[in-house]
Design a protein around this motif. Structure first.
Motif, PDB file in Angstrom:
ATOM      1  N   SER A  66      66.401  36.704  43.370  1.00  0.00           N
ATOM      2  CA  SER A  66      67.462  36.602  42.372  1.00  0.00           C
ATOM      3  C   SER A  66      66.939  36.081  41.037  1.00  0.00           C
ATOM      4  N   GLU A  67      65.727  35.481  41.015  1.00  0.00           N
ATOM      5  CA  GLU A  67      65.188  35.066  39.705  1.00  0.00           C
ATOM      6  C   GLU A  67      64.724  36.264  38.892  1.00  0.00           C
ATOM      7  N   GLY A  68      64.481  37.395  39.573  1.00  0.00           N
ATOM      8  CA  GLY A  68      63.965  38.559  38.848  1.00  0.00           C
ATOM      9  C   GLY A  68      65.042  39.491  38.368  1.00  0.00           C
ATOM     10  N   VAL A  69      66.333  39.096  38.507  1.00  0.00           N
ATOM     11  CA  VAL A  69      67.411  40.004  38.130  1.00  0.00           C
ATOM     12  C   VAL A  69      67.385  40.307  36.643  1.00  0.00           C
ATOM     13  N   VAL A  70      67.043  39.282  35.831  1.00  0.00           N
ATOM     14  CA  VAL A  70      67.044  39.483  34.377  1.00  0.00           C
ATOM     15  C   VAL A  70      65.995  40.511  33.988  1.00  0.00           C
ATOM     16  N   THR A  71      64.782  40.390  34.599  1.00  0.00           N
ATOM     17  CA  THR A  71      63.746  41.383  34.315  1.00  0.00           C
ATOM     18  C   THR A  71      64.184  42.770  34.773  1.00  0.00           C
ATOM     19  N   SER A  72      64.859  42.844  35.929  1.00  0.00           N
ATOM     20  CA  SER A  72      65.331  44.146  36.415  1.00  0.00           C
ATOM     21  C   SER A  72      66.296  44.786  35.430  1.00  0.00           C
ATOM     22  N   LEU A  73      67.294  43.978  34.994  1.00  0.00           N
ATOM     23  CA  LEU A  73      68.284  44.524  34.063  1.00  0.00           C
ATOM     24  C   LEU A  73      67.625  44.956  32.762  1.00  0.00           C
ATOM     25  N   GLY A  74      66.681  44.129  32.264  1.00  0.00           N
ATOM     26  CA  GLY A  74      66.006  44.493  31.027  1.00  0.00           C
ATOM     27  C   GLY A  74      65.209  45.763  31.167  1.00  0.00           C
ATOM     28  N   ALA A  75      64.517  45.919  32.312  1.00  0.00           N
ATOM     29  CA  ALA A  75      63.719  47.131  32.501  1.00  0.00           C
ATOM     30  C   ALA A  75      64.614  48.345  32.609  1.00  0.00           C
ATOM     31  N   LEU A  76      65.756  48.220  33.324  1.00  0.00           N
ATOM     32  CA  LEU A  76      66.673  49.365  33.418  1.00  0.00           C
ATOM     33  C   LEU A  76      67.239  49.718  32.050  1.00  0.00           C
ATOM     34  N   GLY A  77      67.592  48.689  31.248  1.00  0.00           N
ATOM     35  CA  GLY A  77      68.105  48.957  29.912  1.00  0.00           C
ATOM     36  C   GLY A  77      67.075  49.655  29.039  1.00  0.00           C
ATOM     37  N   THR A  78      65.806  49.181  29.114  1.00  0.00           N
ATOM     38  CA  THR A  78      64.761  49.827  28.327  1.00  0.00           C
ATOM     39  C   THR A  78      64.555  51.266  28.767  1.00  0.00           C
ATOM     40  N   ALA A  79      64.610  51.514  30.111  1.00  0.00           N
ATOM     41  CA  ALA A  79      64.430  52.880  30.604  1.00  0.00           C
ATOM     42  C   ALA A  79      65.537  53.785  30.091  1.00  0.00           C
ATOM     43  N   ALA A  80      66.795  53.314  30.155  1.00  0.00           N
ATOM     44  CA  ALA A  80      67.903  54.133  29.670  1.00  0.00           C
ATOM     45  C   ALA A  80      67.770  54.390  28.179  1.00  0.00           C
ATOM     46  N   PHE A  81      67.347  53.348  27.436  1.00  0.00           N
ATOM     47  CA  PHE A  81      67.199  53.503  25.987  1.00  0.00           C
ATOM     48  C   PHE A  81      66.133  54.537  25.655  1.00  0.00           C
TER      49      PHE A  81
END
Lengths: 117, 89, 163
Positions: A66-81
């Motif tokens: 659960s500490e890596g959720v922020v990195t996950s969300l950021g990576a998904l956002g960057t991928a979509a962008f």
């Protein structure tokens, strides 16, 4: 169990993306003209950047929990962008290249030339 | 195993950045250079994400997003500049 | 009206959460306030039809688009271009591809899909006559019907489901 599965999927996507990125940049070195190089660059951007970023999202949640959720969300956002904006920038630059009458390299048919653009 | 593969992946992306750097220095025209810069910046964004995983801190992923954003705006500016320099007509 | 504001606020809240770096109560409250302000300011920029945002069929269509696009089109075209990079066989042409969509979002989505698959790049667009000019790395034929079937027919059918 679920975390290990996520780690395996993530690392597979990351290594696959690394291979595609290297192949794309080799293609940029080998192709003779701009309009052919742009296809190799698409391989390197879509297969070589969007796919490993999705892999990073899986991998971060799998390793850090659960500490890596922020990195996950950021990576998904960057991928979509990147998925939305990469075609826009490559279309803008290739349109500029076509309008400044750059040599278009080996072409069998050129309908853009026929229509006088 | 995962750590080893992560390091292998980082070195793959760095190798690809070196290849693109050659095309960017060598590239005969401005659009070629922008294309190489395209591959370099998105590859660098991925390297930032990988380093964020290895080091375990989430702050590097923010840099990855801003890098993608920065390149997008830069490419649009270069395209407008090139169309302003239109030859003929 | 309220749907437009909430949609834009939700999008900007997602961007905020993915970029803030840590998730705590203070950050979430500040983010919610700021994203509602942004939603009020930008409510008329993106969404034109509120019913489409609310209908679940459109959202299912969007997920169907993503799945089919990645599994079928991206995989085959990546394999094709990777083969061409190693064998150096190409037969490029710039071809005219007609489109039958009316909305600007639809034309943009199909154009982005064409550019995102390696092997085809939209070079220019003629909105009055309804043509994309597509640089195709291997063009067996340059007739409009053939190119339409080979390049953009599948994308148009996928995009019609959610736009």
């Amino acid at each position: 169990m679920v975390n290990e599965l996520l780690e395996i999927i993530g690392i597979f996507l990351v290594v696959l993306g690394g291979l595609l990125n290297i192949i794309g940049s080799i293609g940029m070195l080998r192709f003779p003209s701009y309009f052919l190089r742009i296809h190799a660059a698409t391989v390197a951007v879509i297969g070589g950047s969007v796919v490993p970023l999705v892999g990073i999202a899986f991998l971060s949640y799998g390793i850090h929990g659960s500490e890596g959720v922020v990195t996950s969300l950021g990576a998904l956002g960057t991928a979509a962008f990147i998925f939305i904006t990469a075609p826009v920038s490559s279309h803008a630059i290739s349109r500029a290249a076509a309008r400044m009458r750059m040599p278009r390299g080996p072409l069998t048919h050129d309908h853009l030339e026929e229509d006088g653009k | 195993m995962i750590d080893l593969l992560l390091n292998v992946a980082i070195s793959m992306f760095v190798l690809s950045i070196v290849f693109s750097l050659y095309r960017m220095i060598r590239g005969p025209t401005v659009p070629d250079r922008m294309l190489a810069l395209d591959v370099i910046s998105y590859g660098l964004a991925v390297v930032m994400g990988l380093i964020a995983i290895v080091s375990g801190s989430p702050y590097l992923i923010v840099i990855s997003f801003s890098l993608a954003l920065w390149f997008f705006i830069g490419a649009l500016y270069v395209a407008r500049y090139l169309e302003g320099e239109e030859i003929g007509e | 009206m309220i749907v437009k504001v909430l949609f834009m606020a939700f999008v900007s809240f997602l961007v905020y959460v993915s970029l803030v770096g840590s998730i705590g109560t203070d950050e979430l409250i500040i983010g919610a306030i700021i994203s509602i302000i942004i939603g009020v300011i930008t409510r008329n920029l993106v969404v034109s039809d509120e019913k489409k945002v609310l209908s679940p069929r459109k959202w299912l269509g969007a997920f169907w688009y993503l799945a089919v696009y990645w599994i079928r089109y991206e995989t085959t075209s990546h394999l094709d271009v990777v083969k061409r990079i190693f064998t150096m066989k190409y037969n490029p042409s710039i071809v005219r591809v007609p489109f039958n969509l009316t909305s600007e979002y639809g034309v943009t989505a199909v154009g982005n899909s064409i550019t995102n698959t390696p092997g085809t790049v939209v070079v220019d667009i003629d909105e009055k006559r309804g043509y994309y000019y597509v640089h195709w790395i291997d063009a067996p034929s340059v007739e409009e019907e053939y190119c339409y079937k080979a390049i953009s027919k599948g994308f148009e059918e996928l995009v019609r489901r959610f736009l």
